[in-house]
Design a protein around this motif. Sequence first.
Motif, PDB file in Angstrom:
ATOM      1  N   UNK A 175       0.785  -1.468   0.006  1.00 35.14           N
ATOM      2  CA  UNK A 175       0.094  -0.156   0.019  1.00 35.14           C
ATOM      3  C   UNK A 175       0.317   1.486   0.460  1.00 35.14           C
ATOM      4  N   UNK A 176       1.965   0.887   0.524  1.00 36.35           N
ATOM      5  CA  UNK A 176       2.590   2.434   1.576  1.00 36.35           C
ATOM      6  C   UNK A 176       3.669   2.551  -0.734  1.00 36.35           C
ATOM      7  N   UNK A 177       3.835   1.448  -0.502  1.00 41.22           N
ATOM      8  CA  UNK A 177       4.701   1.852  -2.088  1.00 41.22           C
ATOM      9  C   UNK A 177       3.432   1.798  -3.315  1.00 41.22           C
ATOM     10  N   UNK A 178       2.540   1.729  -3.364  1.00 38.30           N
ATOM     11  CA  UNK A 178       1.456   1.511  -4.260  1.00 38.30           C
ATOM     12  C   UNK A 178       0.375   3.442  -3.949  1.00 38.30           C
ATOM     13  N   UNK A 179       1.450   4.555  -2.985  1.00 35.54           N
ATOM     14  CA  UNK A 179       0.357   5.122  -2.677  1.00 35.54           C
ATOM     15  C   UNK A 179       1.497   6.766  -2.934  1.00 35.54           C
ATOM     16  N   UNK A 180       2.884   5.855  -3.094  1.00 40.83           N
ATOM     17  CA  UNK A 180       3.947   6.630  -3.744  1.00 40.83           C
ATOM     18  C   UNK A 180       4.085   6.495  -5.211  1.00 40.83           C
ATOM     19  N   UNK A 181       4.576   5.503  -5.426  1.00 40.43           N
ATOM     20  CA  UNK A 181       4.846   5.353  -7.256  1.00 40.43           C
ATOM     21  C   UNK A 181       3.707   4.228  -7.763  1.00 40.43           C
ATOM     22  N   UNK A 182       2.577   4.913  -8.286  1.00 42.18           N
ATOM     23  CA  UNK A 182       1.681   4.336  -8.908  1.00 42.18           C
ATOM     24  C   UNK A 182       1.491   4.587 -10.096  1.00 42.18           C
ATOM     25  N   UNK A 183       2.136   4.274 -10.833  1.00 40.26           N
ATOM     26  CA  UNK A 183       2.215   3.951 -13.040  1.00 40.26           C
ATOM     27  C   UNK A 183       2.645   5.855 -12.893  1.00 40.26           C
ATOM     28  N   UNK A 184       3.177   7.055 -12.326  1.00 42.94           N
ATOM     29  CA  UNK A 184       3.138   7.764 -12.543  1.00 42.94           C
ATOM     30  C   UNK A 184       4.975   8.268 -11.686  1.00 42.94           C
ATOM     31  N   UNK A 185       5.694   9.207 -11.774  1.00 46.37           N
ATOM     32  CA  UNK A 185       7.126   9.549 -11.319  1.00 46.37           C
ATOM     33  C   UNK A 185       6.484  10.753 -10.084  1.00 46.37           C
ATOM     34  N   UNK A 186       6.490  10.260  -8.488  1.00 46.18           N
ATOM     35  CA  UNK A 186       5.766  10.797  -7.376  1.00 46.18           C
ATOM     36  C   UNK A 186       6.107  12.888  -7.951  1.00 46.18           C
ATOM     37  N   UNK A 187       6.890  13.424  -8.992  1.00 51.01           N
ATOM     38  CA  UNK A 187       7.844  14.433  -8.102  1.00 51.01           C
ATOM     39  C   UNK A 187       7.161  15.335 -10.518  1.00 51.01           C
ATOM     40  N   UNK A 188       7.559  14.289 -11.023  1.00 48.24           N
ATOM     41  CA  UNK A 188       6.998  15.492 -12.170  1.00 48.24           C
ATOM     42  C   UNK A 188       5.541  14.698 -12.561  1.00 48.24           C
ATOM     43  N   UNK A 189       4.971  13.726 -12.140  1.00 45.82           N
ATOM     44  CA  UNK A 189       3.640  12.810 -12.296  1.00 45.82           C
ATOM     45  C   UNK A 189       3.381  12.649 -13.625  1.00 45.82           C
ATOM     46  N   UNK A 190       5.045  12.455 -14.510  1.00 41.34           N
ATOM     47  CA  UNK A 190       4.744  11.363 -15.781  1.00 41.34           C
ATOM     48  C   UNK A 190       5.320  10.227 -15.786  1.00 41.34           C
ATOM     49  N   UNK A 191       5.503   9.707 -16.947  1.00 44.00           N
ATOM     50  CA  UNK A 191       5.925   8.545 -16.964  1.00 44.00           C
ATOM     51  C   UNK A 191       5.714   8.279 -18.570  1.00 44.00           C
TER      52      UNK A 191
END
Lengths: 95, 95
Positions: free
Chosen positions: B73-89
Amino acid sequence: MQINEFQEMMRHLYFHRDSERGVKGTYDWLVEEVEELREALEEENKEATEREFADVIAWLASLANITGINLEKAALEKYNYKCPKCHQSPCQCKF
Amino acid sequence: MQINEFQEMMRHLYFHRDSERGVKGTYDWLVEEVEELREALEEENKEATEREFADVIAWLASLANITGINLEKAALEKYNYKCPKCHQSPCQCKF
């Protein structure tokens, strides 16, 4: 999410940066995240602790990607429902 | 294997020992395994590297168990198919 799937997601997001940074630089980031996890634990800050757990597993997956290691396969070859030392479940090792 | 399932396997195998050892002792073991991973990487020993990756994710899951954190849950709340900083993939952050 499967460990494999998480590692592949990290590859898609970051492999271009991880491979430029190299093994040593990526390892150093992992160490930095482990240190930040310590700080969050000491502060007993649950939200920060969750974010740092996320970062540690993320950087571990990045490091696995650039070193050609399948993290799920490696984990299950050593830990597969039995303790790798005593071969019991739960572990019965005498320390 | 799901990250959750791996964490639950570690709980079944080791929670009795992890909870006795406590957060600081378990964190210190994680740090020790991260150091052993560095040694294996420097030696370019693939089998040892795989074992140390296994140990790092195993101790990370143990630490999550005794601190009440759901690692997946912790991992996917931060990393969920987008970069948590730029929101790009993939990530497009400018460093």
